[in-house]
Design a protein around this motif. Structure first.
Motif, PDB file in Angstrom:
ATOM      1  N   CYS B  59       0.808  -1.222   0.000  1.00 41.47           N
ATOM      2  CA  CYS B  59       0.000   0.000   0.000  1.00 41.47           C
ATOM      3  C   CYS B  59       0.838   1.267   0.000  1.00 41.47           C
ATOM      4  O   CYS B  59       0.316   2.366  -0.118  1.00 41.47           O
ATOM      5  N   HIS B  60       2.198   1.105   0.164  1.00 41.19           N
ATOM      6  CA  HIS B  60       3.076   2.263   0.017  1.00 41.19           C
ATOM      7  C   HIS B  60       3.114   3.173   1.245  1.00 41.19           C
ATOM      8  O   HIS B  60       3.778   4.201   1.222  1.00 41.19           O
ATOM      9  N   THR B  61       2.382   2.863   2.319  1.00 40.72           N
ATOM     10  CA  THR B  61       2.431   3.718   3.500  1.00 40.72           C
ATOM     11  C   THR B  61       3.726   3.467   4.264  1.00 40.72           C
ATOM     12  O   THR B  61       4.498   2.561   3.940  1.00 40.72           O
ATOM     13  N   ARG B 102      -8.890  -2.038   2.408  1.00 46.09           N
ATOM     14  CA  ARG B 102      -7.467  -1.755   2.436  1.00 46.09           C
ATOM     15  C   ARG B 102      -7.201  -0.384   1.810  1.00 46.09           C
ATOM     16  O   ARG B 102      -8.117   0.273   1.329  1.00 46.09           O
ATOM     17  N   TYR B 103      -5.909  -0.017   1.809  1.00 43.00           N
ATOM     18  CA  TYR B 103      -5.549   1.322   1.364  1.00 43.00           C
ATOM     19  C   TYR B 103      -4.473   1.267   0.289  1.00 43.00           C
ATOM     20  O   TYR B 103      -3.733   0.282   0.175  1.00 43.00           O
ATOM     21  N   PHE B 104      -4.396   2.361  -0.453  1.00 44.47           N
ATOM     22  CA  PHE B 104      -3.184   2.659  -1.209  1.00 44.47           C
ATOM     23  C   PHE B 104      -2.849   4.125  -0.934  1.00 44.47           C
ATOM     24  O   PHE B 104      -3.680   5.005  -1.152  1.00 44.47           O
ATOM     25  N   VAL B 105      -1.644   4.345  -0.442  1.00 43.40           N
ATOM     26  CA  VAL B 105      -1.241   5.704  -0.054  1.00 43.40           C
ATOM     27  C   VAL B 105      -0.309   6.265  -1.131  1.00 43.40           C
ATOM     28  O   VAL B 105       0.785   5.749  -1.345  1.00 43.40           O
ATOM     29  N   LEU B 106      -0.763   7.323  -1.798  1.00 43.19           N
ATOM     30  CA  LEU B 106      -0.002   7.882  -2.923  1.00 43.19           C
ATOM     31  C   LEU B 106       1.296   8.551  -2.466  1.00 43.19           C
ATOM     32  O   LEU B 106       2.233   8.673  -3.235  1.00 43.19           O
TER      33      LEU B 106
END
Lengths: 197, 197
Positions: B59-61, B102-106
């Motif tokens: 997710c890139h966080t 869920r998340y994806f954090v830009l």
């Protein structure tokens, strides 16, 4: 944000004055996302300053030496001692280039409400410094706030009892200002302290 | 203040967002005079965070692990993917307790004026993440600013082309507000997006 090292960083940044939890998070995010090198540079700078910087044994300002450069300078007038609250105030007086004496930096001010008494700002040290036999005049340059005025008053009384000449920065109309917009207390002081010419 | 380690500390503090030379001096003075332990704590926290924190591979966080706790949680709905700009935005959505996907954090937003394009915010990574076969719906929760809206638009177009269901956080009147004091654009959006009940 459940990561322990991230939480620890935000908590540590909150110890800086004027930094709340939102700004601390923003700072941590900025450093980790955009400036990791900055984080390392800041970490090293903090450690080096915290280990190297101590107080000048004569004037109490921040220095890396036993005695600071200003106190070591033989060109300085040993007969004058300017009392300021902080190194930033000292720097302001220096920038005027109108003073060539030495300094004593209180590193604080009397503030009974915050529990800061004469011992906390090293007044005994100032008194023995002023009585070294060389100092002719002590110039009080504490701030013109309630605490700064009280601090100046206490120091002036103690030093006059010891027979020293004590002066205070002049209160008056700031350079470049128009009377119409100057507050009344300032004009009243400027009238009382008027100079003949 | 001519001490090199003090100057280095002030310079390093100025790398923090929103900190100019005056606040940096105030911070350095505070740490050295009143909180040397805080300086050491901050130095260690900076080093630990800068070495331990990396990006979750899913997710890139920010996380200390290969995959963050949210992505590892099997209780989370694998069919929903919420796209946010920053970990702070992710935390805000989490606090609502109204989302279990869920998340994806830009870690940023599209901002052509600042030279930040699709590559800089990992859009390719998001597209492959969204096409993993499990994700049914992508919820765009970027900010409702010009850049956030543009970012949402670009992502929505690309994912719709790939046949995914894409939604955007509802725009409307904030909870607890009175219409009289809400700006016209918000009311207009709330009218267009009105719900039957």
């Amino acid at each position: 944000m459940a990561e322990p090292s991230l939480q620890a960083l935000v908590e540590a940044l909150r110890r800086l004055p004027g930094v709340g939890v939102k700004s601390a998070s923003r700072m941590a995010f900025h450093l980790l996302q955009h400036d990791r090198e900055g984080a390392q540079v800041l970490a090293q700078a903090l450690q080096q300053a915290a280990t190297r910087i101590r107080h000048c044994s004569l004037c109490h300002t921040f220095t890396e030496e036993e005695v600071c450069a200003t106190c070591r300078n033989p060109q300085r007038d040993h007969g004058k001692l300017c009392v300021v609250e902080t190194p930033a105030d000292q720097a302001a007086v220096e920038r005027t280039q109108a003073y060539n004496g030495r300094y004593f930096v209180l590193m604080g001010k009397l503030s009974p409400l915050d529990g800061i008494g004469p011992k906390d700002i090293g007044l005994e040290k100032l008194f023995s410094r002023a009585m070294d036999g060389e100092v002719q005049e002590v110039i009080l340059a504490t701030n013109f706030t309630a605490e700064g005025e009280a601090t100046a008053h206490v120091i002036a009384e103690a030093l006059k009892q010891r027979g020293l000449k004590v002066s205070r920065l002049a209160r008056g109309v700031p350079a470049g200002s128009e009377l119409e917009y100057v507050d009344l207390g300032t004009i009243a002081h400027a009238l009382v302290d008027r100079r003949s010419r």
